[in-house]
Design a protein around this motif. Sequence first.
Motif, PDB file in Angstrom:
ATOM      1  N   ASP A  12       0.848  -1.183   0.000  1.00 31.68           N
ATOM      2  CA  ASP A  12       0.000   0.000   0.000  1.00 31.68           C
ATOM      3  C   ASP A  12       0.894   1.247   0.000  1.00 31.68           C
ATOM      4  O   ASP A  12       1.962   1.235   0.627  1.00 31.68           O
ATOM      5  CB  ASP A  12      -0.865  -0.043   1.262  1.00 31.68           C
ATOM      6  CG  ASP A  12      -1.808   1.132   1.373  1.00 31.68           C
ATOM      7  OD1 ASP A  12      -2.436   1.481   0.360  1.00 31.68           O
ATOM      8  OD2 ASP A  12      -1.913   1.694   2.483  1.00 31.68           O
ATOM      9  N   PRO A  13       0.510   2.326  -0.685  1.00 35.06           N
ATOM     10  CA  PRO A  13       1.354   3.532  -0.707  1.00 35.06           C
ATOM     11  C   PRO A  13       1.672   4.090   0.681  1.00 35.06           C
ATOM     12  O   PRO A  13       2.765   4.600   0.916  1.00 35.06           O
ATOM     13  CB  PRO A  13       0.529   4.530  -1.516  1.00 35.06           C
ATOM     14  CG  PRO A  13      -0.330   3.693  -2.391  1.00 35.06           C
ATOM     15  CD  PRO A  13      -0.625   2.453  -1.592  1.00 35.06           C
ATOM     16  N   ARG A  14       0.741   3.984   1.602  1.00 38.69           N
ATOM     17  CA  ARG A  14       1.016   4.466   2.969  1.00 38.69           C
ATOM     18  C   ARG A  14       2.078   3.618   3.646  1.00 38.69           C
ATOM     19  O   ARG A  14       2.946   4.136   4.352  1.00 38.69           O
ATOM     20  CB  ARG A  14      -0.265   4.462   3.795  1.00 38.69           C
ATOM     21  CG  ARG A  14      -1.291   5.475   3.287  1.00 38.69           C
ATOM     22  CD  ARG A  14      -2.595   5.239   3.939  1.00 38.69           C
ATOM     23  NE  ARG A  14      -3.105   3.966   3.427  1.00 38.69           N
ATOM     24  CZ  ARG A  14      -4.348   3.553   3.544  1.00 38.69           C
ATOM     25  NH1 ARG A  14      -5.213   4.281   4.181  1.00 38.69           N
ATOM     26  NH2 ARG A  14      -4.728   2.399   3.043  1.00 38.69           N
ATOM     27  N   THR A  15       2.036   2.319   3.386  1.00 37.73           N
ATOM     28  CA  THR A  15       3.052   1.432   3.944  1.00 37.73           C
ATOM     29  C   THR A  15       4.411   1.740   3.341  1.00 37.73           C
ATOM     30  O   THR A  15       5.421   1.756   4.052  1.00 37.73           O
ATOM     31  CB  THR A  15       2.679  -0.035   3.679  1.00 37.73           C
ATOM     32  OG1 THR A  15       1.362  -0.272   4.172  1.00 37.73           O
ATOM     33  CG2 THR A  15       3.649  -0.978   4.344  1.00 37.73           C
ATOM     34  N   ARG A  16       4.441   1.996   2.048  1.00 40.15           N
ATOM     35  CA  ARG A  16       5.699   2.382   1.400  1.00 40.15           C
ATOM     36  C   ARG A  16       6.262   3.662   2.002  1.00 40.15           C
ATOM     37  O   ARG A  16       7.465   3.781   2.214  1.00 40.15           O
ATOM     38  CB  ARG A  16       5.489   2.578  -0.093  1.00 40.15           C
ATOM     39  CG  ARG A  16       5.309   1.308  -0.846  1.00 40.15           C
ATOM     40  CD  ARG A  16       5.164   1.604  -2.306  1.00 40.15           C
ATOM     41  NE  ARG A  16       4.981   0.380  -3.058  1.00 40.15           N
ATOM     42  CZ  ARG A  16       5.189   0.272  -4.337  1.00 40.15           C
ATOM     43  NH1 ARG A  16       5.573   1.312  -5.030  1.00 40.15           N
ATOM     44  NH2 ARG A  16       5.005  -0.869  -4.949  1.00 40.15           N
ATOM     45  N   LEU A  17       5.385   4.625   2.278  1.00 44.40           N
ATOM     46  CA  LEU A  17       5.835   5.889   2.871  1.00 44.40           C
ATOM     47  C   LEU A  17       6.429   5.665   4.258  1.00 44.40           C
ATOM     48  O   LEU A  17       7.500   6.189   4.571  1.00 44.40           O
ATOM     49  CB  LEU A  17       4.674   6.879   2.935  1.00 44.40           C
ATOM     50  CG  LEU A  17       4.990   8.238   3.546  1.00 44.40           C
ATOM     51  CD1 LEU A  17       6.035   8.969   2.703  1.00 44.40           C
ATOM     52  CD2 LEU A  17       3.729   9.065   3.674  1.00 44.40           C
ATOM     53  N   VAL A  18       5.762   4.873   5.074  1.00 43.22           N
ATOM     54  CA  VAL A  18       6.267   4.588   6.425  1.00 43.22           C
ATOM     55  C   VAL A  18       7.607   3.862   6.350  1.00 43.22           C
ATOM     56  O   VAL A  18       8.549   4.200   7.080  1.00 43.22           O
ATOM     57  CB  VAL A  18       5.229   3.778   7.232  1.00 43.22           C
ATOM     58  CG1 VAL A  18       5.834   3.247   8.518  1.00 43.22           C
ATOM     59  CG2 VAL A  18       4.016   4.624   7.522  1.00 43.22           C
ATOM     60  N   LEU A  19       7.723   2.877   5.459  1.00 39.88           N
ATOM     61  CA  LEU A  19       8.983   2.159   5.308  1.00 39.88           C
ATOM     62  C   LEU A  19      10.096   3.076   4.813  1.00 39.88           C
ATOM     63  O   LEU A  19      11.244   2.966   5.243  1.00 39.88           O
ATOM     64  CB  LEU A  19       8.812   0.975   4.362  1.00 39.88           C
ATOM     65  CG  LEU A  19       8.032  -0.212   4.924  1.00 39.88           C
ATOM     66  CD1 LEU A  19       7.800  -1.246   3.830  1.00 39.88           C
ATOM     67  CD2 LEU A  19       8.746  -0.810   6.100  1.00 39.88           C
ATOM     68  N   ALA A  24      15.034   5.894   5.894  1.00 42.40           N
ATOM     69  CA  ALA A  24      15.804   7.142   5.863  1.00 42.40           C
ATOM     70  C   ALA A  24      16.352   7.465   7.253  1.00 42.40           C
ATOM     71  O   ALA A  24      17.508   7.885   7.391  1.00 42.40           O
ATOM     72  CB  ALA A  24      14.941   8.284   5.345  1.00 42.40           C
ATOM     73  N   ALA A  25      15.542   7.270   8.278  1.00 41.35           N
ATOM     74  CA  ALA A  25      16.014   7.504   9.650  1.00 41.35           C
ATOM     75  C   ALA A  25      17.129   6.531  10.010  1.00 41.35           C
ATOM     76  O   ALA A  25      18.100   6.903  10.683  1.00 41.35           O
ATOM     77  CB  ALA A  25      14.859   7.368  10.631  1.00 41.35           C
TER      78      ALA A  25
END
Length: 87
Positions: A12-19, A24-25
């Motif tokens: 899901d795009p939201r999951t991709r964003l969280v990952l 990055a962190a």
Amino acid sequence: MVLVEEREGFLDPRTRLVLTVFYAALVVASKQAVWLLVELGALLLLIVGVGEGRQYLRWLRAVAAMTVSWFVISLLAFDLSTAVTAS
């Protein structure tokens, strides 16, 4: 008529964003180059494992072109060490 069938993304795009934010962190928190190489290897394995290798290579080619363009512009405006640092 659909000529090219677009397949749904694996995540899901939201999951991709969280990952992406998490990864990055993780990269920013890395203190040694060895850990950056380990993280790069894990990222490449994940990309190939999910089946996004071809799409990643297209994205990487676009990013490389933008980076080279930025470097050339920086080199024209500044000296070599500043252009390398800016790129």
